[in-house]
Design a protein around this motif. Structure first.
Motif, PDB file in Angstrom:
ATOM      1  N   GLY A 275       0.782  -1.202  -0.049  1.00 53.69           N
ATOM      2  CA  GLY A 275       0.060   0.026   0.028  1.00 53.69           C
ATOM      3  C   GLY A 275       0.800   1.204   0.008  1.00 53.69           C
TER       4      GLY A 275
ATOM      5  N   LEU B 154       1.514   8.347 -14.614  1.00 58.45           N
ATOM      6  CA  LEU B 154       0.621   7.299 -14.820  1.00 58.45           C
ATOM      7  C   LEU B 154       0.952   6.021 -15.462  1.00 58.45           C
TER       8      LEU B 154
ATOM      9  N   ALA C 291       2.133  -1.674 -11.341  1.00 53.96           N
ATOM     10  CA  ALA C 291       1.064  -2.154 -11.170  1.00 53.96           C
ATOM     11  C   ALA C 291       0.762  -3.514 -11.758  1.00 53.96           C
TER      12      ALA C 291
ATOM     13  N   PHE D 282      -5.123  -1.896  -8.627  1.00 51.69           N
ATOM     14  CA  PHE D 282      -4.219  -0.932  -8.935  1.00 51.69           C
ATOM     15  C   PHE D 282      -4.259  -0.700 -10.446  1.00 51.69           C
TER      16      PHE D 282
ATOM     17  N   VAL E  16      -5.436   2.620 -12.685  1.00 50.97           N
ATOM     18  CA  VAL E  16      -4.601   3.420 -13.320  1.00 50.97           C
ATOM     19  C   VAL E  16      -5.443   3.906 -14.829  1.00 50.97           C
TER      20      VAL E  16
ATOM     21  N   GLY F 272      -7.315   7.024 -14.829  1.00 51.03           N
ATOM     22  CA  GLY F 272      -6.468   8.117 -14.885  1.00 51.03           C
ATOM     23  C   GLY F 272      -6.746   9.497 -14.118  1.00 51.03           C
ATOM     24  N   SER F 273      -7.096   8.859 -12.837  1.00 48.44           N
ATOM     25  CA  SER F 273      -7.326  10.109 -12.012  1.00 48.44           C
ATOM     26  C   SER F 273      -6.146   9.836 -10.655  1.00 48.44           C
ATOM     27  N   LEU F 274      -5.148  10.672 -10.578  1.00 46.15           N
ATOM     28  CA  LEU F 274      -4.073  10.534  -9.811  1.00 46.15           C
ATOM     29  C   LEU F 274      -4.765  10.690  -8.319  1.00 46.15           C
TER      30      LEU F 274
ATOM     31  N   ALA G 173      -5.036   4.063  -2.745  1.00 46.41           N
ATOM     32  CA  ALA G 173      -3.723   3.633  -2.276  1.00 46.41           C
ATOM     33  C   ALA G 173      -3.600   3.886  -0.784  1.00 46.41           C
TER      34      ALA G 173
ATOM     35  N   VAL H 121       2.211   7.331  -6.526  1.00 46.28           N
ATOM     36  CA  VAL H 121       1.046   8.269  -6.907  1.00 46.28           C
ATOM     37  C   VAL H 121       1.933   9.645  -6.787  1.00 46.28           C
TER      38      VAL H 121
ATOM     39  N   LEU I 205       3.116   4.052 -12.803  1.00 48.87           N
ATOM     40  CA  LEU I 205       2.253   3.303 -12.284  1.00 48.87           C
ATOM     41  C   LEU I 205       1.661   2.116 -12.781  1.00 48.87           C
TER      42      LEU I 205
ATOM     43  N   LEU J 205      -6.542   7.690  -7.296  1.00 49.95           N
ATOM     44  CA  LEU J 205      -5.251   6.449  -6.863  1.00 49.95           C
ATOM     45  C   LEU J 205      -4.944   6.865  -5.525  1.00 49.95           C
ATOM     46  N   ARG J 206      -4.830   8.179  -5.022  1.00 46.42           N
ATOM     47  CA  ARG J 206      -4.137   8.419  -3.941  1.00 46.42           C
ATOM     48  C   ARG J 206      -4.780   8.070  -3.115  1.00 46.42           C
TER      49      ARG J 206
ATOM     50  N   PHE K  91       2.434   1.887  -3.355  1.00 52.31           N
ATOM     51  CA  PHE K  91       1.516   2.655  -4.383  1.00 52.31           C
ATOM     52  C   PHE K  91       1.284   3.964  -4.131  1.00 52.31           C
ATOM     53  N   LYS K  92       1.133   4.349  -2.600  1.00 49.95           N
ATOM     54  CA  LYS K  92       0.943   5.682  -2.462  1.00 49.95           C
ATOM     55  C   LYS K  92       2.241   6.551  -3.072  1.00 49.95           C
TER      56      LYS K  92
END
Lengths: 364, 364
Positions: free
Chosen positions: A157, A169, A176, B160, B164, B167-169, B176, A164, A172, B172-173, A160-161
């Motif tokens: 976790g 992307l 991923a 995850f 991706v 496409g919204s970081l 995550a 970001v 990522l 995702l944040r 992945f944080k």
């Protein structure tokens, strides 16, 4: 696996009475054992080139492994301090620095890659019921399987944080994807374990997924965040993938012949766990019916008696299975070095070439 | 936990001889048990509103749980088919649809949320050594702990990857972060298990992390991908967080009083696993020294004898510990409903309000 992997699966097994690597001319690029003894290749140049960034990676790792939940930093520190070479994050750093990458993203991604790797180790030890990891008691022996599963999840976790934070992307996506593929490889290995019918192609798919995919991703994200062309990114990925395959094959060979002090684990772990690695696949193909019965009893039935490991090692040596595994490692090492040709001729490229030789020299 | 959580920790325990919920006036917003019997609240409206999208989520889940590695889809299907209500993905869908979100991102994120949840269930069962999950044999009993750990890892990696794609970081944040916090909560719970000194504040931190954080994230990403203001996103998050707390408190109460058919697990699982849940915390605070010795023997020492579970349930009822737990659930439910006031007055809002009452009605 979602995609077929014909490239690795197509390499034929070289018979002992054939000229070794007759068709694998790229292997000549890798120093032979004889050459190695004159000029020991190492990862010193790689370590020197990324030293300043690696310091930042280490600081980030320590800070992001922190938690008010006491057990998390204790277990994370146990693993992080236990002396891994940090080869994967070094790949990310070198392959960004090679292109003059100016931000901090390569440091963050390198730390993420190491967290992914650490999480995998924690879960692997639970799955393999391992007692040792890098010469120390495995975390699961010290804190239990439960904590190992959960701290692994936590580190994943956190990884992945951190990714970001980098804001790419594409990076990522690559990491991923690697995360899912690694787990897929481990499940495949579970299926292949204790099954002496495992083919070489199946074995190569396992190690491509469980080991090489993270080397590939760690390498690819360097040029990706540096804004390099798809061709350059693909070459970096191929370098990492082939290096990873070579690395795993060497590990497999070491498990039947390296010294436990060098490897940080006992010789024979794979044997005791019933893992079908390439030395076994080769031995099964070359051995007698009597040999086959021996492997079946030990690996499939788990009926291992005094002297069986010594007999297994003697058998593997007599049939040239260890040598064959090392030859394969050299083949992939050479292929990794060939992939570097597409990258700029900088000190990083030389360092990455040396890293291949370093990996193979562990066993030569 | 990285941040202190004063809000949930500050709620005082209401003594049996006090007016229940005297200071928790928001609770009046939630239907009492008597009102409920007249107008059974349900999640039908929520299910109807998101039905078309949920169909897409289910298709995506089935396709992304696929793998050429046979064991993965088998285990994933076992869990996915076993009749969870899909409450978390419904939150994501409703809270995007509420703002007229037009893309496909909410479907993908909803499927990711369900994968995260499924991965957590797989790992939880290994950690808790559970035999049952939703009324079926737990995956770990059917395919082993190893496969449960690894398939959980695979689903998390797939989650995850899917995120991706959106496409919204920011989404995702949020997800995550939830992933790391869930694992942190589980490690906290490991530390609190078998420790009767666990405080209510410590317990609330555990459930906020292990359960409510994913409800919060699932809710927040809806307005986030719909481009809503920080205030709206925060209100959605608060709704999810408080709903999650209520949901877990109801689960804790059900473990000592619901019917096993309703819950899909045996009554007394928490008791047998030595879990210190709110009913126990309350009972310890209100009980005698003799009661304390009983809890210590059963929960800390794991010395559970015939009739102990019945005695535990009788004790919890006599001390009002189950009622107190349900009152807390109502409090958080009311707080969740209050958070909805900041959101537009659409059918979705009513459906989300009903969902709170549905969760609490499970136990009332």
């Amino acid at each position: 696996m979602n995609a077929p992997l014909p490239r690795t699966a197509e390499v034929p097994i070289v018979r002992p009475n054939q000229t070794p690597l007759g068709e694998l001319h790229l292997a000549a690029l890798v120093a032979s054992a004889a050459e190695k003894s004159q000029a020991q290749p190492g990862i010193q140049l790689l370590m020197d080139l990324v030293a300043a960034d690696m310091q930042k990676v280490n600081e980030l790792i320590l800070s992001k492994a922190g938690s008010n939940v006491e057990l998390i930093p204790i277990i994370a520190k146990h693993l992080i301090d236990s002396g891994g070479k940090r080869l994967r994050p070094m790949l990310t750093l070198a392959l960004a620095d090679m292109f003059g990458y100016a931000g901090n993203g390569h440091v963050i991604l390198a730390a993420s890659v190491e967290f992914m790797h650490t999480a995998t180790l924690l879960h692997d030890d639970v799955v393999d019921e391992s007692d040792m990891r890098r010469g120390k008691l495995a975390a699961r022996k010290l804190w239990g399987n439960q904590a190992s599963v959960l701290v692994g999840d936590y580190l994943l976790g956190q990884a992945f944080k951190m990714m970001v934070d980098v804001g790419s992307l594409e990076a990522l996506r690559i990491l991923a994807e690697a995360s899912a593929i690694i787990a897929e490889g481990e499940v495949m290995q579970l299926g292949a374990a204790k099954n002496i019918e495992t083919s070489e192609a199946a074995y190569l798919k396992v190690i491509e997924a469980k080991t090489a995919a993270l080397f590939a991703a760690a390498s690819e994200v360097g040029p990706v965040i540096s804004g390099q062309s798809p061709e350059i990114c693909a070459a970096a990925r191929r370098y990492g993938m082939d290096l990873g395959l070579a690395f795993q094959l060497v590990d497999d060979a070491l498990d039947y012949g390296g010294s436990s002090a060098d490897l940080g684990k006992q010789v024979g772990d794979d044997f005791r766990e019933g893992k079908i690695t390439l030395p076994i696949v080769v031995a099964l193909e070359r051995g007698s019916d009597e040999d086959r019965a021996f492997w079946k009893r030990c690996l499939e039935q788990g009926d291992i008696r005094d002297g069986d490991l010594d007999h297994a090692i003697a058998l593997l040596r007599r049939l040239g299975a260890i040598d064959e595994t090392i030859r394969r490692a050299r083949h992939y090492g050479a292929s990794a070095i060939a992939a570097l040709e597409a990258l700029p001729d900088t000190p990083h490229r030389q360092a990455l070439r040396d890293a291949v030789e370093f990996c193979i020299a562990r066993v030569s």
